[in-house]
Motif scaffolding. Sequence first.
Motif, mmCIF file in Angstrom:
data_model
loop_
_atom_site.group_PDB
_atom_site.id
_atom_site.type_symbol
_atom_site.label_atom_id
_atom_site.label_comp_id
_atom_site.label_asym_id
_atom_site.label_seq_id
_atom_site.Cartn_x
_atom_site.Cartn_y
_atom_site.Cartn_z
ATOM 1 N N ILE A 35 -16.552 -31.480 14.722
ATOM 2 C CA ILE A 35 -17.796 -32.311 14.300
ATOM 3 C C ILE A 35 -18.904 -31.877 15.247
ATOM 4 O O ILE A 35 -20.085 -31.613 14.556
ATOM 5 N N ALA A 36 -18.693 -31.254 16.410
ATOM 6 C CA ALA A 36 -19.588 -30.782 17.330
ATOM 7 C C ALA A 36 -20.085 -29.399 16.615
ATOM 8 O O ALA A 36 -21.336 -29.160 16.733
ATOM 9 N N HIS A 37 -19.367 -28.683 16.196
ATOM 10 C CA HIS A 37 -19.604 -27.283 15.458
ATOM 11 C C HIS A 37 -20.536 -27.519 14.398
ATOM 12 O O HIS A 37 -21.403 -26.991 14.033
ATOM 13 N N ASN A 38 -20.038 -28.717 13.643
ATOM 14 C CA ASN A 38 -20.784 -29.195 12.255
ATOM 15 C C ASN A 38 -22.289 -29.342 12.809
ATOM 16 O O ASN A 38 -23.248 -28.949 11.982
ATOM 17 N N LEU A 39 -22.446 -30.444 13.457
ATOM 18 C CA LEU A 39 -23.583 -31.155 13.954
ATOM 19 C C LEU A 39 -24.551 -29.863 14.699
ATOM 20 O O LEU A 39 -25.924 -29.915 14.316
#
Length: 418
Positions: free
Chosen positions: A61-65
Amino acid sequence: MNLPNYIAKIEGHGELNLDMANNTARLSVHEGERLFEGMIVGRRYDETYWITPRICGVCPIAHNLSCLAAVENAFGVTLSPAARSLRRILLAAQNIQSHVLHLYFLALPEYLGADGGIEIAGKHPVHFKAAIALREFSDTVARVVGGRAVHPITPTVGGFHKTPSHDQLRELLQAAQATRPHAEHSFHLAEGIEFPSLAHQTEYFATFSDDPHEYPHEGSSRIVSTKGVNEPIDKYTAVIKEIVKDYSTAKFGEHDGRGFMVGALARMKLVPERLLSPARAMYERVHERFAAPNPYLNNLAQAIEINHFLAVIEKEVASLLENGTDDTLTPFTVRAGTGVGAVEAPRGTLYYELSFDENGIVTHSNIITPTVQNLTNIEDDANAIMQTIAKNSSEEEKRNLIEALIRAYDPCLSCSTH
């Protein structure tokens, strides 16, 4: 044939090498390079944030955002308040997911007389119950808001493909309130542990949004440190230098030729007053312990953050229930340009830089992960252990102390060789 002496209970493969004659330590990362930065060059902008979360199964999620933030900053996209709330909820769930996994199954078992999570289940069922409840809750939030618990599918440029219903949000708020005792249990567990005492001065970094009251999290615009750094995030390469070492497949981050620390402890060192209740009260209860520059206390900081991010979810869900969700995507125009995005991932600041041509095709990409930023400091702390608190200890005692230190940083060595 000498086999690598891999460090147990961390994500990825790293080896600790001790020089007993000179009392020095070296951390070697043995993960193979995976070349995601090159992989997305030549791809369309709307492919990048589906590909890069595969860098990590622990913090996708951190990489996506962070990747989305880079795209949106390049195209001048401003999110609606509702979309911003949903991003905060999603990243808060990610931080809870990761902190729980790390604390209960990797870092704390050795302090509880257990070898790992399976033994925790047998020896400490109350702790295990809390871990499972927190993990189930955070997975549910990620699934409802992000489309699934791992590798989100709903966030997109300008907002979300799909937003939760009023009923789903109401159920999330009820679940968050029911989860509070388990989050509080995590704090009391970490509070009761006597961590090794290491006083090694370092600089602490985090990124902040434009909101002067918000704890480092999402929507980052500035890089700030405990020694006075205050720069816009697009100056990140002037602040952070990546150094190649011949014994590691991961680069080592430095600032002004020295190591520094990012992550839960760094965020708490910078702005503890911005923690939400009850995390703020928890910090005040143990704040004297945080006065020392002791990296082992990152575990305690993570336990406090579990409570903070649970409160973030409650706050943002309540706001959406009151004001409604807006599933309209912010309109934008694809254009040539460069954007830098950053979020506060579980292990610290995650930077993305993407350049596009006039058709939205990636021409350049750069990613700096939290673990890369922490590696120099981990190695410096390991050497400080060898030369101070463990100077006259046996090799086994030194190794155990340093491995516990490395686990306290919660490194993701796979992320470090992205």
